[in-house]
Design an enzyme around this catalytic site. Sequence first.
Site, PDB file in Angstrom:
ATOM      1  N   SER A 110       0.852  -1.185   0.000  1.00 28.57           N
ATOM      2  CA  SER A 110       0.000   0.000   0.000  1.00 28.57           C
ATOM      3  C   SER A 110       0.890   1.238   0.000  1.00 28.57           C
ATOM      4  O   SER A 110       2.103   1.158   0.231  1.00 28.57           O
ATOM      5  CB  SER A 110      -0.898   0.004   1.236  1.00 28.57           C
ATOM      6  OG  SER A 110      -0.119   0.209   2.410  1.00 28.57           O
ATOM      7  N   GLY A 160      -9.628  -5.335   4.152  1.00 25.95           N
ATOM      8  CA  GLY A 160      -9.703  -6.345   3.102  1.00 25.95           C
ATOM      9  C   GLY A 160      -9.495  -5.827   1.698  1.00 25.95           C
ATOM     10  O   GLY A 160      -9.460  -6.614   0.741  1.00 25.95           O
ATOM     11  N   ALA A 161      -9.336  -4.506   1.539  1.00 21.27           N
ATOM     12  CA  ALA A 161      -9.186  -3.950   0.193  1.00 21.27           C
ATOM     13  C   ALA A 161      -7.916  -4.460  -0.486  1.00 21.27           C
ATOM     14  O   ALA A 161      -7.916  -4.772  -1.681  1.00 21.27           O
ATOM     15  CB  ALA A 161      -9.174  -2.426   0.253  1.00 21.27           C
ATOM     16  N   GLY A 162      -6.835  -4.549   0.280  1.00 25.83           N
ATOM     17  CA  GLY A 162      -5.586  -5.043  -0.290  1.00 25.83           C
ATOM     18  C   GLY A 162      -5.687  -6.489  -0.733  1.00 25.83           C
ATOM     19  O   GLY A 162      -5.149  -6.875  -1.777  1.00 25.83           O
ATOM     20  N   ASP A 163      -6.388  -7.306   0.059  1.00 23.95           N
ATOM     21  CA  ASP A 163      -6.581  -8.710  -0.309  1.00 23.95           C
ATOM     22  C   ASP A 163      -7.410  -8.821  -1.584  1.00 23.95           C
ATOM     23  O   ASP A 163      -7.112  -9.632  -2.468  1.00 23.95           O
ATOM     24  CB  ASP A 163      -7.278  -9.463   0.824  1.00 23.95           C
ATOM     25  CG  ASP A 163      -6.439  -9.512   2.092  1.00 23.95           C
ATOM     26  OD1 ASP A 163      -5.205  -9.604   1.977  1.00 23.95           O
ATOM     27  OD2 ASP A 163      -7.012  -9.459   3.186  1.00 23.95           O
ATOM     28  N   ASN A 187      -7.768  -3.133  -9.070  1.00 28.08           N
ATOM     29  CA  ASN A 187      -8.391  -1.877  -8.630  1.00 28.08           C
ATOM     30  C   ASN A 187      -9.908  -2.014  -8.542  1.00 28.08           C
ATOM     31  O   ASN A 187     -10.548  -1.479  -7.632  1.00 28.08           O
ATOM     32  CB  ASN A 187      -8.048  -0.748  -9.609  1.00 28.08           C
ATOM     33  CG  ASN A 187      -6.641  -0.212  -9.415  1.00 28.08           C
ATOM     34  OD1 ASN A 187      -5.965  -0.535  -8.444  1.00 28.08           O
ATOM     35  ND2 ASN A 187      -6.196   0.608 -10.350  1.00 28.08           N
TER      36      ASN A 187
END
Length: 278
Positions: A110, A160-163, A187
Amino acid sequence: MTTLFHAHFTSEPAETRRQDRILKRVRNCDPILPSDLPDSRFDFGMAVGVAGEILPETLEQMLDICNVVFVDIQALIRVFDSVDGTVELVGLKDSRFFHLLPRIGFLKASAEEAPFVDVEEARKWCCVVVTNGKDGCTVYWKDGEVQIAAFPTVQVDPTGAGDSFLGGLVAGLVQGLAVPDAALLGNFFGSLTVGQIGLPKFDLRMLQRVKDEVQRRKMQSIGCHEKQDDELKFVKPLGHGQFHASLGAAKLMPTCPIQECCWDLPSSPRAVEQGIHP
């Protein structure tokens, strides 16, 4: 035992706050040992730890048995306060994983984690993808970089956005998309996740529409990847903007009951290699 975090969110304006939340580890599961990994060969692997589950020797074993390994940097640089479990970050060079960097295929970080990676150094050895919320993400490789557009969304919970991003990226690469197109898919799923509280739920018809768009995009690219050198696989291919528009349209579809949707992954190691090797 299941790993548990408590997330403490700040009320500071987005323009001034240093991070979206403060995480504190309440309890954690046992680490994954090399002996826990299967005695087989795999086309790809994902090292996505959150609480120190992945040991250096375990990652090394993954690199031995997988053709390409995708790594989330948080698995390598997170440390935890011995008193209250507050998550802190250390530099990748100061971790016990740095010597494995040349063997990693893709490293995801990130924007908050990127300063601890030294992107300029890491990009010499592997592809580095840095996510940056509403600004999308940037893909770095040894000879260049490319910015990938975001999808408009209202963030309510970054958990959880990165996952989700990494899952979309990997799915796109395994399906045979070029790296910029696969990052765009990452994205897309990241934007869906931050717009929901807790575990994200993805609409069935929307997922099917996305799957169709990915297959259509893959057909447009057939015959191109085999002739491309490593450099061109990182350049936005023709039609990238239209692919973004198609995914954006899928996101606006009316919702229906949530069900599972499976991706048909290629069984051929050659197909995987064409899609995900930098």
